[in-house]
Design a protein around this motif. Sequence first.
Motif, PDB file in Angstrom:
ATOM      1  N   TYR A  99       0.825  -1.206   0.000  1.00  0.00           N
ATOM      2  CA  TYR A  99       0.000   0.000   0.000  1.00  0.00           C
ATOM      3  C   TYR A  99       0.861   1.257   0.000  1.00  0.00           C
ATOM      4  CZ  TYR A  99      -4.111  -2.837   0.762  1.00  0.00           C
ATOM      5  OH  TYR A  99      -5.115  -3.743   0.611  1.00  0.00           O
ATOM      6  N   SER A 100       0.388   2.271  -0.715  1.00  0.00           N
ATOM      7  CA  SER A 100       1.071   3.568  -0.738  1.00  0.00           C
ATOM      8  C   SER A 100       1.008   4.175   0.655  1.00  0.00           C
ATOM      9  CB  SER A 100       0.394   4.519  -1.724  1.00  0.00           C
ATOM     10  OG  SER A 100       0.426   3.992  -3.015  1.00  0.00           O
ATOM     11  N   SER A 101       2.114   4.793   1.066  1.00  0.00           N
ATOM     12  CA  SER A 101       2.143   5.461   2.362  1.00  0.00           C
ATOM     13  C   SER A 101       2.191   6.978   2.210  1.00  0.00           C
ATOM     14  CB  SER A 101       3.326   4.976   3.194  1.00  0.00           C
ATOM     15  OG  SER A 101       4.527   5.225   2.510  1.00  0.00           O
ATOM     16  N   ARG A 102       2.493   7.442   0.992  1.00  0.00           N
ATOM     17  CA  ARG A 102       2.506   8.881   0.732  1.00  0.00           C
ATOM     18  C   ARG A 102       2.400   9.105  -0.774  1.00  0.00           C
ATOM     19  NH1 ARG A 102       8.380  10.897   0.193  1.00  0.00           N
ATOM     20  NH2 ARG A 102       9.513   8.953   0.036  1.00  0.00           N
ATOM     21  N   ILE A 103       2.061  10.337  -1.140  1.00  0.00           N
ATOM     22  CA  ILE A 103       1.956  10.710  -2.544  1.00  0.00           C
ATOM     23  C   ILE A 103       3.303  11.251  -2.985  1.00  0.00           C
ATOM     24  CG2 ILE A 103       0.833  12.218  -4.219  1.00  0.00           C
ATOM     25  CD1 ILE A 103      -1.564  12.352  -2.356  1.00  0.00           C
ATOM     26  N   LEU A 104       3.814  10.737  -4.091  1.00  0.00           N
ATOM     27  CA  LEU A 104       5.042  11.269  -4.664  1.00  0.00           C
ATOM     28  C   LEU A 104       4.684  12.291  -5.733  1.00  0.00           C
ATOM     29  CD1 LEU A 104       7.038   7.950  -5.008  1.00  0.00           C
ATOM     30  CD2 LEU A 104       7.174   9.643  -3.184  1.00  0.00           C
ATOM     31  N   LYS A 105       5.479  13.309  -5.858  1.00  0.00           N
ATOM     32  CA  LYS A 105       5.250  14.344  -6.858  1.00  0.00           C
ATOM     33  C   LYS A 105       5.411  13.737  -8.244  1.00  0.00           C
ATOM     34  CE  LYS A 105       6.828  18.943  -8.097  1.00  0.00           C
ATOM     35  NZ  LYS A 105       7.823  19.963  -7.837  1.00  0.00           N
ATOM     36  N   LYS A 106       4.405  13.916  -9.088  1.00  0.00           N
ATOM     37  CA  LYS A 106       4.423  13.365 -10.439  1.00  0.00           C
ATOM     38  C   LYS A 106       4.671  14.498 -11.429  1.00  0.00           C
ATOM     39  CE  LYS A 106       0.915   9.922  -9.343  1.00  0.00           C
ATOM     40  NZ  LYS A 106      -0.382   9.408  -9.720  1.00  0.00           N
ATOM     41  N   THR A 107       5.905  14.646 -11.865  1.00  0.00           N
ATOM     42  CA  THR A 107       6.224  15.688 -12.835  1.00  0.00           C
ATOM     43  C   THR A 107       7.245  15.165 -13.821  1.00  0.00           C
ATOM     44  OG1 THR A 107       8.026  16.602 -11.526  1.00  0.00           O
ATOM     45  CG2 THR A 107       5.851  17.559 -11.168  1.00  0.00           C
ATOM     46  N   GLY A 108       7.294  15.801 -14.952  1.00  0.00           N
ATOM     47  CA  GLY A 108       8.324  15.506 -15.937  1.00  0.00           C
ATOM     48  C   GLY A 108       9.461  16.506 -15.811  1.00  0.00           C
ATOM     49  N   LEU A 109      10.283  16.554 -16.830  1.00  0.00           N
ATOM     50  CA  LEU A 109      11.404  17.487 -16.880  1.00  0.00           C
ATOM     51  C   LEU A 109      10.882  18.918 -16.779  1.00  0.00           C
ATOM     52  CD1 LEU A 109      14.423  18.084 -17.619  1.00  0.00           C
ATOM     53  CD2 LEU A 109      13.673  18.082 -19.988  1.00  0.00           C
ATOM     54  N   ARG A 110      11.545  19.746 -16.029  1.00  0.00           N
ATOM     55  CA  ARG A 110      11.193  21.159 -15.907  1.00  0.00           C
ATOM     56  C   ARG A 110      12.324  21.996 -16.468  1.00  0.00           C
ATOM     57  NH1 ARG A 110       6.595  19.618 -15.588  1.00  0.00           N
ATOM     58  NH2 ARG A 110       5.411  19.572 -13.697  1.00  0.00           N
TER      59      ARG A 110
END
Length: 185
Positions: free
Chosen positions: A166-177
């Motif tokens: 199970y997920s315990s936290r949300i990870l930031k979902k981003t591409g290259l900036r």
Amino acid sequence: MSVSTCPSRPDPDGDVPERDARGLDAADRAIVLATQAGLPLVPDPWGAVGREVGMSGEAVLERMRAMQERGVIRRVAAVPNHYRLGYVANGMTVWDVDDAQIDRLGREVAAIEGVSHCYRRPRHLPHWPYNLFAMLHGCSREEVERQAAVLRERLGEACRDHRILYSSRILKKTGLRLARRVPQE
């Protein structure tokens, strides 16, 4: 929606405006900067981006497609926040499946409603025997466990073991900036 980018490849024709180290000319760079935090959620997102960068929506879409063909942009895809949608129980199910059947079973599992990601991964014996991964989302752990039971039934005798992580936290979902300014050389 978000725009996911990856490193560029050289243009095969060489017939392109001057590009920076990432393979972007000024117009492409403006489009990536305007879309890297996500496309506007409006009926005509390409037109909205076009107005921001000073070109037509058709030109923006054409350039996005060209950047994708060159490998500058990997994909344009929706990136949902499952928690905000009420799916607070997110479980990566891992399965120890017979290697001789994994391709067929992986396709079947991927087609099951509720499976958002399904892929094969190498085993790392003796500690990690799992070779098939399937992400499930539910409003409760009980819902995820019911979905996993459906997968377990589908896998049948080919499945030797499984776990739900199970997920315990949300990870930031981003591409290259990209930085807003190009560094001076």
